[in-house]
Write a protein that holds these residues in place. Structure first.
Motif, short mmCIF file in Angstrom:
data_model
loop_
_atom_site.label_atom_id
_atom_site.label_comp_id
_atom_site.label_asym_id
_atom_site.label_seq_id
_atom_site.Cartn_x
_atom_site.Cartn_y
_atom_site.Cartn_z
N PHE A 1 0.88 -1.17 0.00
CA PHE A 1 0.02 -0.12 -0.03
C PHE A 1 0.89 1.14 -0.09
N LEU B 1 0.84 7.64 8.21
CA LEU B 1 1.21 5.98 7.58
C LEU B 1 2.35 6.01 6.80
N ARG C 1 3.28 -5.99 3.08
CA ARG C 1 2.41 -5.94 4.22
C ARG C 1 1.83 -7.36 4.47
N SER D 1 -3.72 -2.50 -2.85
CA SER D 1 -4.71 -2.02 -1.80
C SER D 1 -5.80 -2.97 -1.68
N ILE D 2 -6.61 -2.96 -0.78
CA ILE D 2 -7.82 -3.63 -0.63
C ILE D 2 -8.76 -3.36 -1.64
N GLN D 3 -8.99 -2.14 -1.97
CA GLN D 3 -9.70 -1.52 -3.09
C GLN D 3 -9.54 -2.38 -4.16
N ASN E 1 -10.20 -3.64 7.07
CA ASN E 1 -8.83 -3.63 6.91
C ASN E 1 -8.14 -4.13 8.54
N GLN F 1 -14.14 -0.56 3.20
CA GLN F 1 -14.14 -0.17 1.64
C GLN F 1 -15.60 -0.88 1.44
#
Ligand SMILES: O=c1[nH]c(=O)c2[nH]c(=O)[nH]c2[nH]1
Length: 317
Positions: free
Chosen positions: A179, A190, A196, A243-245, A271, A300
């Motif tokens: 990310f 961040l 990660r 990304s999670i997106q 997350n 999300q």
């Protein structure tokens, strides 16, 4: 503005043994799932009924037309014995239609349920291992969830809306997720992350073009929550995510690709990426130490249709 007026029963726990097995499921490369025995078919059901006829019960205390919610509970349980089909969605629709057939003053029924998951257990059988047809293990893992809305349309009863889902899938990938490149300004603390340990909670919903598929009675028509789960973790395994997106988008594309009978897939993700405590462990090439993240947690929400397949976007490297 239309008034909200509904009432019903929640937490109706239904266990049916030896329901019709689910067969005729379309086989997909991501999943070994081929069907369910339905030796145990368990659900926690919530029903709500609507109808203008109920106004006098709220307004005047007139219970003449009130079907007691206790009776609704009995109605659901009794019909669990009558259901001939093999899916949660089919059962919900069956019961909801029966409510409208039985009580003419009800105009619509909203019904939903969470499957009570019992896992198969392998037992030694003739020199190998096979699932026990007798003993099952209650599972705290993800659940399949369904909701169905049935209402009157003139003289007919129609299935007006539905959604099938998988709730509470919790997946961790130890490496291969990043990310970075996000907005950096005076609020940013961040650090960028290039690898990660990504821990996500996922709810995935899907909607059929034709509810017929959800009933489980057509060949290749049903989409099993187990298959959706297997697609989700396979895509997570196979692809590096920026990304999670983007990860949920990729999972959505795969689901829509595999199941042409679906018109929509939707996601809610959370997350839960672990906090790194030790970045390097002496005498270990790769190990690290992590702990649970502290709140607050990011989320999300995203929905996709078949149009997304026409212009699917770039594949992450
Ligand atoms: O996959 C992520 N998407 C975000 O939008 C975000 N924001 C954040 O702090 N971490 C992450 N991770």
């Amino acid at each position: 503005m239309k008034r909200t007026m509904r009432y019903g029963k929640d937490d109706v726990w239904v266990y049916r043994t030896y329901a019709a097995p689910l067969t005729g499921v379309r086989s997909i490369p991501e999943s070994a799932f081929t069907g369910r025995s339905n030796i145990l078919f368990g659900m926690n059901v919530k029903v709500a009924v609507e109808g203008d006829a109920f106004l006098s019960s709220f307004k005047d205390g007139d219970n003449t037309l009130v079907v007691a919610t206790d009776s609704m509970k009995n109605f659901i349980l009794k019909h669990a014995g009558d259901y001939q089909g093999s899916t949660q969605e089919g059962f919900l629709e069956f019961v909801a239609r029966r409510f409208l057939e039985t009580y003419p003053h009800m105009s619509a029924v909203d019904i939903s349920s969470e499957q009570i998951p019992f896992d198969e257990l392998q037992v030694p059988t003739k020199g190998s291992f096979e699932p026990s047809p007798l003993v099952f293990r209650y599972s705290l893992n993800e659940q399949s969830v369904a909701s169905v809305e049935v209402k009157r349309s003139g003289e007919e009863i129609i299935t007006a809306d539905h959604l099938s889902s998988l709730k509470g899938l919790k997946l961790l990938k130890v490496r291969g997720s990043s990310f970075f490149g996000f907005v950096k300004d005076e609020y940013t603390t961040l650090p960028e992350s290039y690898d990660r340990p990504l821990f996500i909670f996922l709810n995935i919903g899907w909607r059929y073009h034709d509810f017929e598929g959800a009933r489980g009675s057509t060949k290749d028509g049903y989409v099993a929550a187990e298959q959706v789960r297997d697609i989700a973790y396979t895509v997570f395994h196979e692809e590096n995510s920026p990304s999670i997106q983007n990860l949920i988008y990729r999972i959505g594309l795969r689901i829509l690709n595999r199941f042409p009978q679906l018109v929509e897939v939707r996601f809610e993700s959370n997350n839960r990426t672990w906090e790194t405590v030790l970045d390097e462990i002496p005498a270990s090439q790769e190990g690290k130490v992590f702990t649970e993240p502290r709140p607050p947690f990011g989320f999300q929400c995203f929905s996709m249709t078949r149009e997304d397949l026409e212009n699917p976007g770039e594949s992450p490297t």
